[in-house]
Enzyme design. Structure first.
Site, PDB file in Angstrom:
ATOM      1  N   LYS A 283       0.817  -1.224   0.000  1.00  0.00           N
ATOM      2  CA  LYS A 283       0.000   0.000   0.000  1.00  0.00           C
ATOM      3  C   LYS A 283       0.849   1.273   0.000  1.00  0.00           C
ATOM      4  O   LYS A 283       0.326   2.351  -0.237  1.00  0.00           O
ATOM      5  CB  LYS A 283      -0.968  -0.005   1.190  1.00  0.00           C
ATOM      6  CG  LYS A 283      -2.053  -1.075   1.040  1.00  0.00           C
ATOM      7  CD  LYS A 283      -3.312  -0.796   1.822  1.00  0.00           C
ATOM      8  CE  LYS A 283      -4.389  -1.794   1.392  1.00  0.00           C
ATOM      9  NZ  LYS A 283      -5.583  -1.787   2.211  1.00  0.00           N
TER      10      LYS A 283
ATOM     11  N   LYS B 152      -4.588 -10.464  -6.671  1.00  0.00           N
ATOM     12  CA  LYS B 152      -5.786 -10.791  -5.893  1.00  0.00           C
ATOM     13  C   LYS B 152      -6.964  -9.901  -6.312  1.00  0.00           C
ATOM     14  O   LYS B 152      -6.790  -8.697  -6.505  1.00  0.00           O
ATOM     15  CB  LYS B 152      -5.461 -10.553  -4.414  1.00  0.00           C
ATOM     16  CG  LYS B 152      -6.573 -10.909  -3.461  1.00  0.00           C
ATOM     17  CD  LYS B 152      -6.232 -10.488  -2.031  1.00  0.00           C
ATOM     18  CE  LYS B 152      -6.616  -9.051  -1.769  1.00  0.00           C
ATOM     19  NZ  LYS B 152      -7.350  -8.800  -0.535  1.00  0.00           N
TER      20      LYS B 152
ATOM     21  N   LYS C 169     -11.720  -5.261  -3.727  1.00  0.00           N
ATOM     22  CA  LYS C 169     -12.836  -4.317  -3.845  1.00  0.00           C
ATOM     23  C   LYS C 169     -12.356  -2.899  -4.057  1.00  0.00           C
ATOM     24  O   LYS C 169     -13.122  -2.044  -4.440  1.00  0.00           O
ATOM     25  CB  LYS C 169     -13.763  -4.429  -2.629  1.00  0.00           C
ATOM     26  CG  LYS C 169     -13.113  -4.135  -1.283  1.00  0.00           C
ATOM     27  CD  LYS C 169     -14.166  -4.167  -0.195  1.00  0.00           C
ATOM     28  CE  LYS C 169     -13.799  -5.003   1.004  1.00  0.00           C
ATOM     29  NZ  LYS C 169     -12.648  -4.485   1.776  1.00  0.00           N
TER      30      LYS C 169
END
Ligand code: ATP
Ligand code: LTN
Length: 339
Positions: A119, A202, A205
């Site tokens: 991130k 992966k 969302k």
């Protein structure tokens, strides 16, 4: 067996961030697994809104999505009689316990977490919110407050559970036994659902390409369109092989829904074209998700007060359990009990 002789059920804790509309990855990798094991355990399922704000959220969206995640838990078969369902920010002990654990965690171990590194990559020189670094400590607080034995999560979260174990062991050794040291509960076929546009990644969302994921709330026509556009390969034969990650992912999705082994599915469609196979996958997903979506729509509409009552009762049960552990933690570190 008398009641006294009945073995006590083990405790399960898990949670999902309301940081986007939930995907079929969340459903197959997490929720369906929880539902299947619900009777075996004493369950606590959380909507982790405090984790969601580690990334900037639109407040109105966050409020709506937090309720929608709760509705999805219920619509997927989580039974509030068997499981406490609540919103993390409704139980203050999570923030309180996280601070005590933060003071027992090391910068080095936190900055080595894969999710943190992912991130924050390409953000050199930019302002990085400290919440991203402390995210796994809050997650450890979630788990340890309930003395959870098992944490059912997808494979991407196993490193955070490992850290939770390290923090629990460290605290137990330094002070005295306080926490149960939890274990991961992994679900095989559904453990990692991949991005439809990039099957090396992966499904998430928070991806910016809506064609890369199927949402639980997607309508049948969206599901058909997204699956028909899923990236495959030029091999042209359906096999369950690492050389065909796109096809492998579609097989995994089907397998996680219908319970057949991936090999059996590959054999069944060995003579089919990719187009035919994709149509079968889309219809399998639609049959699974349609009743869930309809129930969520009801709970968010006319069933709203029922949803709120369940969350209120869930928070009260969770608060009771969490306070017990928090009191122990505060006592051990030397805080004066409140007068
Ligand atoms: P985000 O991408 O927004 O960071 P996410 O979609 O990964 O989030 P989380 O809230 O972080 O979702 O995860 C909730 C649960 O769903 C976790 O147990 C996680 O392992 C599981 N999960 C999420 N995505 C997948 C996936 N693609 N396959 C399997 N399980 C998944
Ligand atoms: N970090 C988790 C969500 C989460 C969680 C938890 C999962 C927060 N707290 C406690 C299990 C147990 C994720 O899935 N991204």
């Amino acid at each position: 067996m008398t009641e006294a002789a009945t073995p006590k059920k083990k405790i399960v804790f898990s949670g999902i961030q309301p940081s986007g509309s939930l995907t079929i990855g969340n459903y197959l990798g997490a929720i369906k697994n929880w539902v299947n094991h619900q009777d075996l355990y004493n369950n606590v399922f959380c909507i982790v809104d405090m984790h969601a704000i580690t990334v900037r959220q639109n407040p109105a969206d966050l409020r709506r999505r937090s309720l929608e995640v709760a509705a999805i838990y219920l619509a997927s078969g989580i039974d509030p009689e068997k499981s406490a369902i609540f919103i993390q920010s409704h139980v203050p002990a999570h923030a309180q316990a996280a601070w005590v654990l933060t003071c027992n965690a090391y910068m080095g171990e936190l900055s080595r977490m894969t999710q943190y590194k992912m991130k924050t990559q390409n953000k050199e020189g930019e302002a990085i919110e400290a919440g991203l670094l402390y995210y796994p400590v809050l997650m450890a607080a979630d788990i340890l407050l309930y003395q959870a034995d098992y944490v059912p999560v997808g494979i991407d979260q196993t490193q955070h559970v490992e850290l939770t174990r390290d923090l629990a062991i460290r605290f137990n050794n330094y002070y005295s036994p306080t926490f149960t040291v939890p274990e991961v509960l992994l679900m095989k076929a559904g453990a990692k659902i991949m991005d439809l546009q990039n099957p090396e990644k992966k499904m998430s969302k928070s991806s910016d390409n809506p064609n890369s994921y199927i949402m639980i709330m997607d309508k049948p026509e969206d599901i058909r369109r997204k699956i028909s556009r899923a990236v495959t390969d030029s091999i042209g034969v359906i096999k369950y092989s690492d050389d065909q990650p796109g096809i492998q992912n579609l097989i995994n999705i089907m397998s996680a829904i219908n319970g057949q082994s991936p090999e059996a599915i590959a054999a069944q469609y060995a003579a089919a074209s990719y187009k035919e196979f994709k149509e079968a996958v889309a219809e399998t997903i639609i049959a699974e998700l349609t009743p869930v979506r309809e129930k969520v729509e009801e709970l968010m509409g006319s069933g709203r007060s029922e949803l709120e009552a369940i969350l209120k009762e869930g928070a009260a049960r969770a608060d009771y359990m969490a306070q017990k552990t928090l009191r122990k933690m505060y006592k051990k570190v030397g805080f004066v009990p409140s007068f």
